[in-house]
Scaffold this active site. Structure first.
Site, PDB file in Angstrom:
ATOM      1  N   ARG A  69       0.882  -1.262   0.010  1.00 19.54           N
ATOM      2  CA  ARG A  69       0.001   0.024   0.109  1.00 19.54           C
ATOM      3  C   ARG A  69       0.866   1.197   0.095  1.00 19.54           C
ATOM      4  NH1 ARG A  69      -1.982   1.047   4.361  1.00 19.54           N
ATOM      5  NH2 ARG A  69      -1.234  -0.669   5.516  1.00 19.54           N
ATOM      6  N   TYR A 210      -1.470  -3.350  -6.716  1.00 21.47           N
ATOM      7  CA  TYR A 210      -1.138  -4.393  -5.589  1.00 21.47           C
ATOM      8  C   TYR A 210      -1.992  -4.238  -4.537  1.00 21.47           C
ATOM      9  CZ  TYR A 210       2.007  -7.208  -2.829  1.00 21.47           C
ATOM     10  OH  TYR A 210       2.497  -8.179  -2.043  1.00 21.47           O
ATOM     11  N   GLY A 212      -4.287  -3.695  -1.013  1.00 24.75           N
ATOM     12  CA  GLY A 212      -5.215  -2.709  -0.617  1.00 24.75           C
ATOM     13  C   GLY A 212      -5.076  -1.596  -1.710  1.00 24.75           C
ATOM     14  N   LYS A 219      -9.786  -2.413   1.707  1.00 21.54           N
ATOM     15  CA  LYS A 219      -9.455  -1.234   2.873  1.00 21.54           C
ATOM     16  C   LYS A 219     -10.379  -0.044   1.993  1.00 21.54           C
ATOM     17  CE  LYS A 219      -7.059  -3.850   5.180  1.00 21.54           C
ATOM     18  NZ  LYS A 219      -5.781  -3.890   5.670  1.00 21.54           N
ATOM     19  N   HIS A 239     -10.654  -2.124  11.493  1.00 19.11           N
ATOM     20  CA  HIS A 239      -9.671  -3.074  11.126  1.00 19.11           C
ATOM     21  C   HIS A 239      -9.488  -4.161  11.964  1.00 19.11           C
ATOM     22  CE1 HIS A 239      -5.085  -3.153   9.517  1.00 19.11           C
ATOM     23  NE2 HIS A 239      -5.767  -4.042   8.923  1.00 19.11           N
ATOM     24  N   SER A 261      -1.535  -3.337  10.636  1.00 17.77           N
ATOM     25  CA  SER A 261      -0.912  -4.122   9.287  1.00 17.77           C
ATOM     26  C   SER A 261       0.446  -5.182   9.626  1.00 17.77           C
ATOM     27  CB  SER A 261      -0.669  -3.395   8.061  1.00 17.77           C
ATOM     28  OG  SER A 261      -1.955  -2.586   7.647  1.00 17.77           O
ATOM     29  N   CYS A 263       0.906  -7.114  12.182  1.00 12.04           N
ATOM     30  CA  CYS A 263       1.090  -7.108  13.424  1.00 12.04           C
ATOM     31  C   CYS A 263       0.359  -8.305  14.171  1.00 12.04           C
ATOM     32  CB  CYS A 263       0.652  -5.690  14.324  1.00 12.04           C
ATOM     33  SG  CYS A 263       1.723  -4.751  13.717  1.00 12.04           S
ATOM     34  N   GLY A 264      -0.313  -9.212  13.540  1.00  7.01           N
ATOM     35  CA  GLY A 264      -0.554 -10.560  13.929  1.00  7.01           C
ATOM     36  C   GLY A 264      -2.038 -10.824  13.769  1.00  7.01           C
ATOM     37  N   LYS A 265      -2.857 -10.225  13.002  1.00 11.34           N
ATOM     38  CA  LYS A 265      -4.301 -10.454  13.021  1.00 11.34           C
ATOM     39  C   LYS A 265      -4.469 -11.840  12.550  1.00 11.34           C
ATOM     40  CE  LYS A 265      -5.362  -6.826  10.752  1.00 11.34           C
ATOM     41  NZ  LYS A 265      -4.273  -6.229  10.833  1.00 11.34           N
ATOM     42  N   ASP A 286      -9.513  -9.695   9.039  1.00 10.85           N
ATOM     43  CA  ASP A 286      -8.596  -8.288   8.727  1.00 10.85           C
ATOM     44  C   ASP A 286      -9.716  -7.453   9.164  1.00 10.85           C
ATOM     45  OD1 ASP A 286      -6.364  -7.029   7.802  1.00 10.85           O
ATOM     46  OD2 ASP A 286      -7.797  -6.503   6.380  1.00 10.85           O
ATOM     47  N   ASN A 376       6.752  -8.205   2.016  1.00 11.44           N
ATOM     48  CA  ASN A 376       5.324  -8.206   2.183  1.00 11.44           C
ATOM     49  C   ASN A 376       4.633  -9.058   1.078  1.00 11.44           C
ATOM     50  OD1 ASN A 376       2.743  -6.838   2.961  1.00 11.44           O
ATOM     51  ND2 ASN A 376       2.686  -5.312   1.072  1.00 11.44           N
ATOM     52  N   ARG A 378       2.261 -12.053  -0.145  1.00 17.22           N
ATOM     53  CA  ARG A 378       1.108 -12.297   0.418  1.00 17.22           C
ATOM     54  C   ARG A 378       0.312 -13.506  -0.260  1.00 17.22           C
ATOM     55  NH1 ARG A 378      -1.610  -8.594   4.200  1.00 17.22           N
ATOM     56  NH2 ARG A 378       0.041  -7.178   4.438  1.00 17.22           N
ATOM     57  N   GLU A 506       1.120 -19.550  22.003  1.00 25.37           N
ATOM     58  CA  GLU A 506       1.124 -19.188  23.681  1.00 25.37           C
ATOM     59  C   GLU A 506       0.267 -17.997  23.846  1.00 25.37           C
ATOM     60  OE1 GLU A 506       2.381 -21.329  25.257  1.00 25.37           O
ATOM     61  OE2 GLU A 506       4.393 -21.973  24.929  1.00 25.37           O
TER      62      GLU A 506
HETATM   63  P1  GTP Z   1      -2.419  -7.428   7.422  1.00 21.48           P
HETATM   64  O1  GTP Z   1      -2.701  -8.632   6.557  1.00 21.48           O
HETATM   65  O2  GTP Z   1      -1.163  -6.627   7.075  1.00 21.48           O
HETATM   66  O3  GTP Z   1      -3.335  -6.781   8.271  1.00 21.48           O
HETATM   67  O4  GTP Z   1      -1.299  -8.237   8.684  1.00 21.48           O
HETATM   68  P2  GTP Z   1      -1.964  -9.209  10.091  1.00 21.48           P
HETATM   69  O5  GTP Z   1      -2.226  -8.319  11.207  1.00 21.48           O
HETATM   70  O6  GTP Z   1      -2.973  -9.945   9.770  1.00 21.48           O
HETATM   71  O7  GTP Z   1      -0.611  -9.883  10.701  1.00 21.48           O
HETATM   72  P3  GTP Z   1      -0.157 -11.361  10.502  1.00 21.48           P
HETATM   73  O8  GTP Z   1      -0.882 -12.281  11.285  1.00 21.48           O
HETATM   74  O9  GTP Z   1      -0.141 -11.857   8.775  1.00 21.48           O
HETATM   75  O10 GTP Z   1       1.450 -11.279  10.895  1.00 21.48           O
HETATM   76  C1  GTP Z   1       2.468 -10.530  10.354  1.00 21.48           C
HETATM   77  C2  GTP Z   1       3.598 -11.024  10.902  1.00 21.48           C
HETATM   78  O11 GTP Z   1       3.670 -10.894  12.412  1.00 21.48           O
HETATM   79  C3  GTP Z   1       3.881 -12.498  10.338  1.00 21.48           C
HETATM   80  O12 GTP Z   1       5.456 -12.369   9.994  1.00 21.48           O
HETATM   81  C4  GTP Z   1       3.896 -13.289  11.863  1.00 21.48           C
HETATM   82  O13 GTP Z   1       4.732 -14.233  11.633  1.00 21.48           O
HETATM   83  C5  GTP Z   1       4.300 -12.328  12.708  1.00 21.48           C
HETATM   84  N1  GTP Z   1       3.671 -12.535  14.197  1.00 21.48           N
HETATM   85  C6  GTP Z   1       2.319 -12.667  14.117  1.00 21.48           C
HETATM   86  N2  GTP Z   1       1.899 -13.284  15.553  1.00 21.48           N
HETATM   87  C7  GTP Z   1       3.294 -12.938  16.014  1.00 21.48           C
HETATM   88  C8  GTP Z   1       3.451 -13.264  17.566  1.00 21.48           C
HETATM   89  O14 GTP Z   1       2.617 -13.503  18.307  1.00 21.48           O
HETATM   90  N3  GTP Z   1       4.772 -13.069  17.992  1.00 21.48           N
HETATM   91  C9  GTP Z   1       5.590 -12.659  17.022  1.00 21.48           C
HETATM   92  N4  GTP Z   1       6.946 -12.276  17.644  1.00 21.48           N
HETATM   93  N5  GTP Z   1       5.229 -12.300  15.781  1.00 21.48           N
HETATM   94  C10 GTP Z   1       4.151 -12.795  15.282  1.00 21.48           C
HETATM   95  C1  SPV Z   2      -3.129  -4.467   5.438  1.00 23.80           C
HETATM   96  O1  SPV Z   2      -2.103  -3.664   4.935  1.00 23.80           O
HETATM   97  O2  SPV Z   2      -3.684  -4.135   6.641  1.00 23.80           O
HETATM   98  C2  SPV Z   2      -3.681  -5.510   4.818  1.00 23.80           C
HETATM   99  C3  SPV Z   2      -2.973  -5.640   3.212  1.00 23.80           C
HETATM  100  O3  SPV Z   2      -4.489  -6.283   5.064  1.00 23.80           O
HETATM  101  S1  SPV Z   2      -3.694  -4.687   2.157  1.00 23.80           S
HETATM  102  O4  SPV Z   2      -4.867  -5.276   1.702  1.00 23.80           O
HETATM  103  O5  SPV Z   2      -2.692  -4.607   1.067  1.00 23.80           O
HETATM  104  O6  SPV Z   2      -4.038  -3.288   2.769  1.00 23.80           O
HETATM  105 MN    MN Z   3      -4.856  -5.604   7.140  1.00 25.66          MN
END
Ligand code: GTP
Ligand code: SPV
Ligand code: MN
Length: 598
Positions: A69, A210, A212, A219, A239, A261, A263-265, A286, A376, A378, A506
């Site tokens: 994005r 690409y 979003g 988004k 979000h 984004s 950060c682990g969703k 998401d 990034n 996907r 965990e």
């Molecule tokens: P978007 O799709 O961009 O909105 O991202 P998202 O919030 O769904 O993040 P996603 O779960 O894909 O995690 C992104 C990155 O964070 C990945 O590389 C994961 O491996 C890492 N990650 C997720 N959960 C954890 C956690 O509990 N601890 C750590 N250290 N890393 C994590």
């Molecule tokens: C984010 O960036 O929070 C995503 C990926 O979920 S995108 O669809 O590119 O915005």
């Molecule tokens: Mn997202």
């Protein structure tokens, strides 16, 4: 089928402007998907993966200048700058319409313009919303097939109504000479615009293919436009992931989670608990749309139909169920290609393959000091394929939410978990959330920024008004029926720069504590920042974290919080008189309590 005159005249108008060679109305069928995938295979956009290892799946590598994005090219175009607020890029609607009409002029020459009818949310459900994307990208069509509900049925439900979001998307790469060969990833990297017109529910996107930037249902529609509709109509577009958690006694609760984004969703939404007897199932990874039900509780639906997930870091260890989801019928973007025709990315396997073709189509070996997959990279994969998708994930009335989790990436200060004392306190916590930037958006990775409710890049109006909307939601509701709010941080780091908390499965220990807090069954300590478990209040059976580390993860760093107050005050100052008084009061209360705790 009855014709929708307003829809057709808009399609005609855009076709006259962009001048595609042909216009194709998408019907959402498997045949359509297969035909377009085959077309992209023939033009070199798609690589067909090994049918045995990854059935009906494709790899696609983007232009290196189009990998995420682009927040600095994303605009919220209200009539006045004040309506967009201090955190959004604003541009005058008349000015940008003139500029973009110029860019769109002839921009689809030599290409087909696809008309994609889509529904966010189950088709025909009272909470579903209809949109159309007019795009010259078959990649967008195939991705939208997975990410939303596309098809003729949408047209039937729409009838002659003009209640639909109008999205125009052009790659900005016309083929003006019939002999001109196409490139695998057409785009116009120098001229990207992702513009939202909230007043007329329109989205104009140009130059990027690409994520979003281009899959406009996600988004652009389901957050930036929908957040405005939600404010106007008294609901929430957030979000947030949505998960279902079942205790060993068979009791069920639903929770959402707002994390910026990457950060682990996706990981939290389908985690495999490490504590015996607990089960987590996925509703969405998401976006959550939430409305009050007749019983006064907030009900959430996932408007999407697929996952557009971060590939790097996803493995059998970290996210077994994501790996199960993307076994087939998936599109991979900017991953590496293995010798046997499968995809690979960093940390997918303990050992990297001896060689791959990296996302830039170069030979790659593990000894090289660059990643094989783009950070990034996907996967686009059908949500229905998730091994732990909850039975009720498409229930049009949604699921009643007991808790909101919020949190970002914070190497310091923010503890593993703390709970809000009230809705306004939780709104405050979410509003001062900050996170280190990730590769999901172009820009410098690691920079700390405030990201209220993880909506900084996705709020379609003035952030101060958005915060007021949260406060008003609380005022309208019966306080006892509102979700409990928990601020979590999986990303604390030691002085040596290592994650202190093992995370992933965990994290179920924190979910369990939150679950039991909702029922008043778990204990907590009252602290200056909120309610926290002491180490013995958390289920740590079998957890491999030493006592000192755990204690640090669950201690209030009063000095660190006090130090961060000036930045929070500056963050709040930008909202001027739009800052809700309730939140200013919460900030004053926090300062008082921290000073008392010194
Ligand atoms: P978007 O799709 O961009 O909105 O991202 P998202 O919030 O769904 O993040 P996603 O779960 O894909 O995690 C992104 C990155 O964070 C990945 O590389 C994961 O491996 C890492 N990650 C997720 N959960 C954890 C956690 O509990 N601890 C750590 N250290 N890393 C994590
Ligand atoms: C984010 O960036 O929070 C995503 C990926 O979920 S995108 O669809 O590119 O915005
Ligand atoms: Mn997202």
């Amino acid at each position: 089928m009855a014709r929708n005159a307003k829809l057709e005249s808009w399609v005609d108008e855009v076709a006259k402007m962009c001048k595609p060679d042909a216009v194709q109305w998408c019907d959402g069928t498997q045949e359509e998907y297969d035909t377009l995938a085959q077309l992209m295979y023939e033009t070199g956009t798609f690589i067909r993966l090994n049918e045995k290892l990854r059935p009906n799946s494709f790899l696609c590598r983007s232009d290196p200048a189009d990998v995420a994005r682009v927040e600095d090219r994303t605009y919220i175009s209200w009539a006045t700058k004040e309506q967009a607020g201090p955190t959004n890029n604003w541009i005058d609607p008349n000015e940008i319409r003139t500029t973009m009409t110029g860019l769109y002029e002839g921009s689809m020459q030599g290409r087909t313009m696809y008309v994609i009818p889509y529904s966010m949310g189950p088709i025909g459900s009272p909470i579903g919303r209809i949109g159309f994307i007019l795009t010259d990208s078959p990649y967008v069509v195939c991705n939208m097939h997975i990410m939303s509900r596309v098809g003729t049925k949408v047209l039937e439900v729409l009838g002659d109504s003009d209640d639909f979001v109008r999205g125009v998307h052009s790659l900005g790469a016309p083929l003006t000479d019939p002999k001109q060969p196409d490139v695998p990833w057409p785009c116009n990297a120098e001229n990207k615009y992702i513009v939202h017109f909230p007043e007329t529910r329109e989205i104009w996107s140009f130059g990027s293919g690409y994520g979003g930037n281009a899959l406009l249902g996600k988004k652009c529609h389901a957050l930036r436009i929908a957040s405005v509709q939600a404010r106007d109509e008294g609901w929430m577009a957030e979000h947030m992931l949505i998960l279902k958690i079942t205790s060993p006694e068979g009791e069920v609760k639903y929770m959402t989670g707002a994390f910026p984004s990457a950060c682990g969703k996706t990981n939290l939404a389908m985690l495999t608990p490490t504590i015996p007897g607990w089960k987590v199932e996925c509703i969405g990874d998401d976006i959550a749309w939430m409305k009050f039900g007749e019983d006064g509780r907030l009900y959430a639906i996932n408007p999407e139909h697929g996952f557009f997930g971060v590939a790097p870091g996803t493995s059998e260890d970290s996210n077994h169920h994501a790996m199960g989801t993307l076994r087939k019928n998936s599109i991979f973007t900017n991953c590496a290609l293995t010798k046997d025709g499968d995809v690979w990315w960093e940390e997918m396997t303990d050992e990297a393959p001896a060689e791959t073709v990296d996302w830039l189509r170069r030979h790659w070996e593990p000894s090289m000091d660059r990643p094989a997959a783009n950070p990034n990279a996907r996967f686009t994969t059908p949500a229905g394929q998730c091994p732990v998708i909850a039975d009720e994930w498409e229930d049009p009335k949604g699921v009643p939410i007991s808790a909101f989790l919020i949190g970002g990436r914070r190497a310091g200060v923010v503890p593993l978990v703390h709970q809000a004392r009230s809705w306004n306190h939780g709104t405050f916590m979410a509003s001062i959330m900050s996170s280190e930037k990730t590769a999901a958006a172009a820009g410098k990775v690691g920079e700390l920024r405030f990201d209220p409710m993880a909506m900084l890049p996705f709020c379609g109006y003035h952030m101060g008004d958005y915060l007021s909307h949260w406060v008003e939601i609380g005022e309208r509701a019966d306080a006892a029926k509102l979700p409990e709010i928990f601020y979590v941080n999986w990303f604390r780091k030691s002085d040596a720069g290592k994650f202190m908390w093992p995370g992933f499965g965990e994290n179920s220990r924190v979910l369990k504590w939150a679950f039991e807090r909702c029922d008043g069954k778990a204990d907590a300590v009252d602290t200056a920042i909120g309610q926290m478990p002491s180490p013995e209040m958390l289920d740590t059976d079998g957890l491999d974290v030493d006592a000192a580390t755990l204690k640090e993860l669950l201690t209030v760093d009063a000095a660190g919080w006090l130090e961060s107050l000036p930045a929070i005050e500056a963050h709040y100052a930008q909202f001027g008189d739009k800052l809700p008084k309730a939140l200013a009061d919460e900030l004053a209360g926090l300062r008082q309590r921290l000073e008392a705790a010194k």
